[in-house]
Design a protein around this motif. Structure first.
Motif, mmCIF file in Angstrom:
data_model
loop_
_atom_site.group_PDB
_atom_site.id
_atom_site.type_symbol
_atom_site.label_atom_id
_atom_site.label_comp_id
_atom_site.label_asym_id
_atom_site.label_seq_id
_atom_site.Cartn_x
_atom_site.Cartn_y
_atom_site.Cartn_z
ATOM 1 N N ILE A 170 0.693 -3.333 3.443
ATOM 2 C CA ILE A 170 -0.131 -3.982 4.472
ATOM 3 C C ILE A 170 0.306 -3.526 5.867
ATOM 4 O O ILE A 170 -0.524 -3.206 6.717
ATOM 5 C CB ILE A 170 -0.043 -5.525 4.345
ATOM 6 N N VAL A 180 -7.220 1.408 7.302
ATOM 7 C CA VAL A 180 -7.178 -0.048 7.431
ATOM 8 C C VAL A 180 -6.528 -0.466 8.750
ATOM 9 O O VAL A 180 -5.582 -1.244 8.747
ATOM 10 C CB VAL A 180 -6.386 -0.671 6.253
ATOM 11 N N GLN A 190 -2.897 -11.774 8.419
ATOM 12 C CA GLN A 190 -3.154 -11.284 7.071
ATOM 13 C C GLN A 190 -1.873 -11.229 6.239
ATOM 14 O O GLN A 190 -1.868 -11.611 5.074
ATOM 15 C CB GLN A 190 -3.805 -9.894 7.128
ATOM 16 N N ALA A 197 -0.008 -16.691 -0.204
ATOM 17 C CA ALA A 197 -0.817 -16.779 -1.429
ATOM 18 C C ALA A 197 -0.009 -16.307 -2.632
ATOM 19 O O ALA A 197 -0.004 -16.966 -3.678
ATOM 20 C CB ALA A 197 -2.095 -15.950 -1.285
ATOM 21 N N PHE B 137 -13.485 -0.523 -0.170
ATOM 22 C CA PHE B 137 -13.129 -1.934 -0.022
ATOM 23 C C PHE B 137 -14.186 -2.861 -0.605
ATOM 24 O O PHE B 137 -13.903 -4.014 -0.900
ATOM 25 C CB PHE B 137 -12.883 -2.273 1.449
ATOM 26 N N ARG B 154 -16.361 -11.835 7.728
ATOM 27 C CA ARG B 154 -15.332 -11.038 8.395
ATOM 28 C C ARG B 154 -13.950 -11.283 7.783
ATOM 29 O O ARG B 154 -13.161 -10.366 7.602
ATOM 30 C CB ARG B 154 -15.302 -11.402 9.889
ATOM 31 N N GLU B 155 -13.685 -12.550 7.454
ATOM 32 C CA GLU B 155 -12.398 -12.886 6.834
ATOM 33 C C GLU B 155 -12.274 -12.242 5.455
ATOM 34 O O GLU B 155 -11.208 -11.790 5.057
ATOM 35 C CB GLU B 155 -12.273 -14.409 6.666
ATOM 36 N N LEU B 158 -11.445 -8.614 5.888
ATOM 37 C CA LEU B 158 -10.027 -8.419 6.232
ATOM 38 C C LEU B 158 -9.137 -8.649 5.018
ATOM 39 O O LEU B 158 -8.206 -7.880 4.752
ATOM 40 C CB LEU B 158 -9.621 -9.383 7.353
ATOM 41 N N LEU B 159 -9.434 -9.700 4.276
ATOM 42 C CA LEU B 159 -8.629 -10.023 3.100
ATOM 43 C C LEU B 159 -8.729 -8.903 2.060
ATOM 44 O O LEU B 159 -7.727 -8.522 1.441
ATOM 45 C CB LEU B 159 -9.089 -11.358 2.511
ATOM 46 N N ARG B 161 -9.189 -5.775 2.650
ATOM 47 C CA ARG B 161 -8.370 -4.658 3.115
ATOM 48 C C ARG B 161 -6.883 -4.948 2.936
ATOM 49 O O ARG B 161 -6.103 -4.056 2.582
ATOM 50 C CB ARG B 161 -8.679 -4.353 4.589
ATOM 51 N N SER B 162 -6.497 -6.202 3.176
ATOM 52 C CA SER B 162 -5.083 -6.551 3.016
ATOM 53 C C SER B 162 -4.666 -6.465 1.553
ATOM 54 O O SER B 162 -3.582 -5.966 1.244
ATOM 55 C CB SER B 162 -4.824 -7.961 3.546
ATOM 56 N N LEU B 163 -5.528 -6.955 0.651
ATOM 57 C CA LEU B 163 -5.194 -6.879 -0.768
ATOM 58 C C LEU B 163 -5.149 -5.421 -1.224
ATOM 59 O O LEU B 163 -4.266 -5.016 -1.972
ATOM 60 C CB LEU B 163 -6.197 -7.674 -1.612
ATOM 61 N N LEU B 202 -4.584 -17.813 -3.447
ATOM 62 C CA LEU B 202 -5.764 -17.919 -2.579
ATOM 63 C C LEU B 202 -6.650 -19.058 -3.046
ATOM 64 O O LEU B 202 -7.240 -19.783 -2.246
ATOM 65 C CB LEU B 202 -6.549 -16.600 -2.579
#
Lengths: 216, 216
Positions: A170, A180, A190, A197, B137, B154-155, B158-159, B161-163, B202
């Motif tokens: 990340i 990213v 994030q 989580a 993604f 949007r969240e 982002l999530l 991309r983070s995962l 999550l």
């Protein structure tokens, strides 16, 4: 000055010069000729104190690992963490991830050099350096011990490395200006979201990862 | 053969030659002189069909992204995933991570080239290429839609991309022969463990990430 002393001094100056190059221009800019010029020695003299440039880069990376170690250790939280408190352990993992992000953000080239540097084919990383790298994971293992006390040692070690790698991913892709990219505040949110989580999920997992503690 | 046709043919042959070099020896081995020799043209001819070597590397990376896209799409699961079933969505994220690992393992140099390649300072990545990257993604966003239906778009983006980045980190450091090397079976277990934990967390998070579904 005795020859041994002179050698030590040349070694230190070369490490300092390489460190400066890595910190300002990155690993790819490390070149024997430039370093010799920087410290005022012949190119050949480098190889009287280092077997090759890899050894010199590893010496710089050791310094970077020591800096990172200090940052991850944080402001005297070590004792608090051992207190087997699930909530505190979870938050200390989040804090750890944020300190890692902060280090990478403040020292991008130094930090990248840790991952970009590769030994020549067939040459192993020296044991002492592997041990310095392994020390980093102990910061993740410690809170995991509180979170998942029943997890066998080997599993905990693996999980610590996986969580470190997830956070590294990340941070690494988030700080890159491709694929990213995320601004720092978003990246922090994030990181905290995903680490929380994962910890929450580990606590609730119907597996050996489940801790003895009551679920929060 | 008309000039336009000849140009197209030269372009294709250069991409194929660069693709071969990247797949077998990696991004660092891409050199104009060697490519010209491979396809039997003058070095200068390369620059009649590509503005620079970066454009050629991006063309190869586009092919790699298309291959990866196909692998991530998997064997016709797309419909199943839309079925808003939390358990299925969680498992489809695990399957996605394992397919990503498999791709990276089977095509290490091609895959690394996606991340190692950097545009020259100040030159942005062309929009078409950014769109190809972004498509990846969507495979993560789709199951997240079922898992966290209340999460704003949007969240969710982002999530996703983070995962993706977290999985990338585990795959990337796990496949490296330094820092966090893990044999494939261990790597698969760890990936599944961390992804399942993150998804579980999550679902249980007391935040906007919480889904409408009853918790499992």
């Amino acid at each position: 000055m005795r020859p041994a002393q002179r050698r030590e001094q040349l070694k230190d100056r070369l490490i300092a010069a390489a460190e400066q190059v890595i910190a300002t221009r990155g690993l790819a800019a490390v070149r024997a000729r430039d370093l010799a010029q920087d410290v005022g020695c012949a190119v050949g003299a480098i190889y009287t104190v280092f077997p090759d440039l890899n050894a010199l880069v590893l010496a710089v990376n050791s310094r970077t690992l020591a800096m990172l170690d200090e940052v991850l250790a944080g402001p005297g939280e070590k004792g608090a963490c051992a207190a087997a408190d699930v909530a505190a352990a979870a938050e200390s993992l989040v804090a750890l991830a944020l300190r890692y992000l902060d280090f990478a953000h403040r020292h991008p080239r130094r930090w990248r050099a840790l991952f970009e540097h590769r030994m020549p084919e067939g040459e192993p990383i020296p044991d002492a350096h592997v041990a310095e790298q392994a020390r980093l994971f102990t910061y993740v293992e410690e809170p995991l011990r509180s979170l998942c006390p029943k997890l066998p040692g080997r599993e905990r070690m693996l999980l610590a490395r996986s969580l470190f790698s997830a956070v590294h991913g990340i941070v690494s892709l988030g700080l890159e200006e491709k694929l990213v990219p995320m601004p720092m505040p978003t990246l922090k949110q994030q990181l905290a979201l995903v680490v929380r989580a994962a910890v929450e999920g580990l606590l609730n997992a119907p597996s050996s990862a489940k801790p003895a503690e009551a679920r929060r």
